[in-house]
Structures are given as C-alpha cells and as structure tokens.
Design a protein around this motif. Structure first.
Motif, mmCIF file in Angstrom:
data_model
loop_
_atom_site.group_PDB
_atom_site.id
_atom_site.type_symbol
_atom_site.label_atom_id
_atom_site.label_comp_id
_atom_site.label_asym_id
_atom_site.label_seq_id
_atom_site.Cartn_x
_atom_site.Cartn_y
_atom_site.Cartn_z
ATOM 1 N N VAL A 77 49.200 48.696 32.531
ATOM 2 C CA VAL A 77 49.346 49.013 33.953
ATOM 3 C C VAL A 77 47.984 49.440 34.482
ATOM 4 C CG1 VAL A 77 50.513 50.447 35.659
ATOM 5 C CG2 VAL A 77 51.737 49.719 33.588
ATOM 6 N N ASP A 124 49.131 44.104 37.260
ATOM 7 C CA ASP A 124 48.102 44.678 38.118
ATOM 8 C C ASP A 124 48.445 44.620 39.605
ATOM 9 O OD1 ASP A 124 47.863 41.945 38.102
ATOM 10 O OD2 ASP A 124 45.727 41.876 37.730
ATOM 11 N N ALA A 130 48.242 52.640 30.264
ATOM 12 C CA ALA A 130 47.849 52.882 31.651
ATOM 13 C C ALA A 130 46.345 53.112 31.723
ATOM 14 C CB ALA A 130 48.600 54.093 32.202
ATOM 15 N N SER A 138 43.454 54.185 34.296
ATOM 16 C CA SER A 138 43.255 54.782 35.612
ATOM 17 C C SER A 138 41.960 55.581 35.621
ATOM 18 C CB SER A 138 44.436 55.696 35.963
ATOM 19 O OG SER A 138 44.256 56.283 37.233
ATOM 20 N N THR A 162 50.527 53.243 39.711
ATOM 21 C CA THR A 162 50.301 53.496 38.283
ATOM 22 C C THR A 162 50.997 54.783 37.855
ATOM 23 O OG1 THR A 162 48.162 52.369 38.349
ATOM 24 C CG2 THR A 162 48.535 53.884 36.521
#
Length: 265
Positions: free
Chosen positions: A116, A143, A164, A166, A174
């Motif tokens: 993700v 995405d 994930a 980020s 997310t």
C-alpha cells in the motif's frame, strides 16, 4: 527540563542544531543534551535528532519544506546527490539485517502480499512488486486506484501480508487501509521515515529510512535501498525456486519480445 522545553518550543533548532547549540540555548551542557536523548529511548543525540527532524518536516507544507532548503548552494543537483548519499549512509549504519530477513520470510509465507503506497511513495513499492513477482511470489502494489485498494483490503486475512510505505506526510487512504488490515488480523510491515509514524503503530516489522531531500519533496533513496535489500533477501530464501521462476520470466520475455535483442558479437 530546560532541554525538553527547547525541543518543544524551538523544533527547527532542535532538528538542525548541534548538541552545543541546544545546550547553549537551554543554559545547559552537551552531556545533559545527550542524556536527555538517551532518557527518551534513543542511543544518542544523532538518532534522536533524526527522528525529531522527520517529525518536524512532516509538520510542514511542501512550500515550507522548499523554504527550509532554499540555501545558497552553487548546484541544487549536486546538493540532491549529496543528500541522497548521506541518507544511504545513514540507512546502512542503522540497517537491521534480521528485520529485513523476517520481512522476506513473511512475504514468502504469505498467501498474498499487498503493498500500500500512494503518490511518489509507490516508486519503491513498484520495484519490490516487480522483483518479488519475478522471484515467484504473489505480491501486488495498490497505489492510485482507491476503489481497487478498498476492494483488495476487504478480502484480507491472517494468512496475508500488508506492506505500507509512507514517507513525510501520510496519505489518509494508506492510514485507513492499515487500520482495516490490522482489524482483520493481517500482519503489517511499515516502511516510514519516522518511528512515530501512525502507519507504523500496528506494524509487526518496521523499517525507518531517512527521507530528507534537497528540495520540496522527500528523498526516495533510502526506501528504494530498503525494498531492494528485501527483494535480494527474498530471492535467497529458496534459491532453486527463485532461479526457476526467474528463468520462466526470462523465457516469457523472449516470447513476448519485450526486450531489445542482446548483441551476440
């Protein structure tokens, strides 16, 4: 307490100042500043400042981040490369090989792995997806399409895995996906630039990478290095399987004629 007060009231100074700078403003000494960082659970001032700077930059808008880096440099491009080199060196120093190995094992043991990542954060995610699939593992990047992300996350279970990615400011999609996956009992891997990132709260395995860039956007060098290391580790878990899948991909590439012919001379 004076040192803590400076860290709270002057985040920019705390993020970029030296130990002696902080000590001077706090009317303290360098040893006290270092002990404060250690009391807060860090090995020393450098590790603490890395975390603090990540959080400080995450609190800024893109315009504000650009202003932070609008220094008088002769070559912005050279500054970008130098910053990336420093980020990679930091990641190498803080690398936890066991964590990378455990993440590779989690991918290998999962029914399916969903990565993700949104925006430019999807770039390292795409590299991991591509290499993991070639090595024979069921990995998919989620995405840009939030509807596809939502539908995929809804079918997760404890036998699956979510990775994930980020960096800097967190995409709400997310964060929500990670929370849903956690509630469904799915193991989570986080790749962030801050140990305090909300994306890392529920993670079973965490990787923290440096992301400060020379411009208004975060550097992806550390994150790319991390996923490349995971891919290499993954392919080494079962070399025979990986080699067979790589060979199968190579044959299919030739059949599809998607690669420029290799020179035989």
């Amino acid at each position: 307490m004076q040192v803590i007060g400076i860290l709270r009231s002057q985040p920019r100074l705390a993020s970029y100042g030296s130990v002696s700078d902080i000590a001077a403003v706090a009317a303290s000494n360098a040893s006290t500043v270092t002990r404060t960082a250690q009391t807060l659970g860090f090995k020393g001032w450098a590790d603490f400042q890395f975390e603090l700077r990540s959080r400080f930059l995450a609190s800024l808008s893109a315009v504000e981040v650009a202003a932070e880096h609008n220094g008088h440099v002769s070559s912005p491009a050279q500054a970008a490369v130098s910053t990336d080199r420093a980020n990679l060196a930091h990641f190498e120093r803080t690398l936890d090989a066991e964590t990378l190995h455990n993440i590779a094992k989690a991918i290998a043991g999962a029914r399916q792995t969903f990565i993700v990542a949104a925006g430019s954060y999807a770039i390292p995610g795409k590299a991991l997806e591509h290499n993991a699939i070639i090595a024979g593992y069921n990995v998919r990047l989620l995405d840009a399409d939030v509807a596809a992300l939502t539908n995929a996350i809804a079918r997760l279970g404890a036998e699956d895995l979510v990775i994930a990615i980020s960096l800097w400011r967190v995409y709400d999609s997310t964060m929500r996906a990670v929370e849903i996956a956690h509630n469904l009992g799915t193991p989570i891997v986080s790749i962030t630039d801050s140990a305090g990132s909300p994306v890392a709260v529920h993670a079973d395995h965490r990787i923290v990478v440096p992301t400060e860039g020379a411009g208004f956007f975060p550097s992806l060098t550390g994150a790319v290095a991390a996923v490349q290391a995971i891919a290499v580790e993954l392919a080494s878990l079962d070399r025979e399987r990986s080699n067979q899948n790589i060979a199968a991909s190579e044959r299919t590439w030739d059949q599809m004629r998607i690669m420029h012919p290799r020179s035989t001379s």
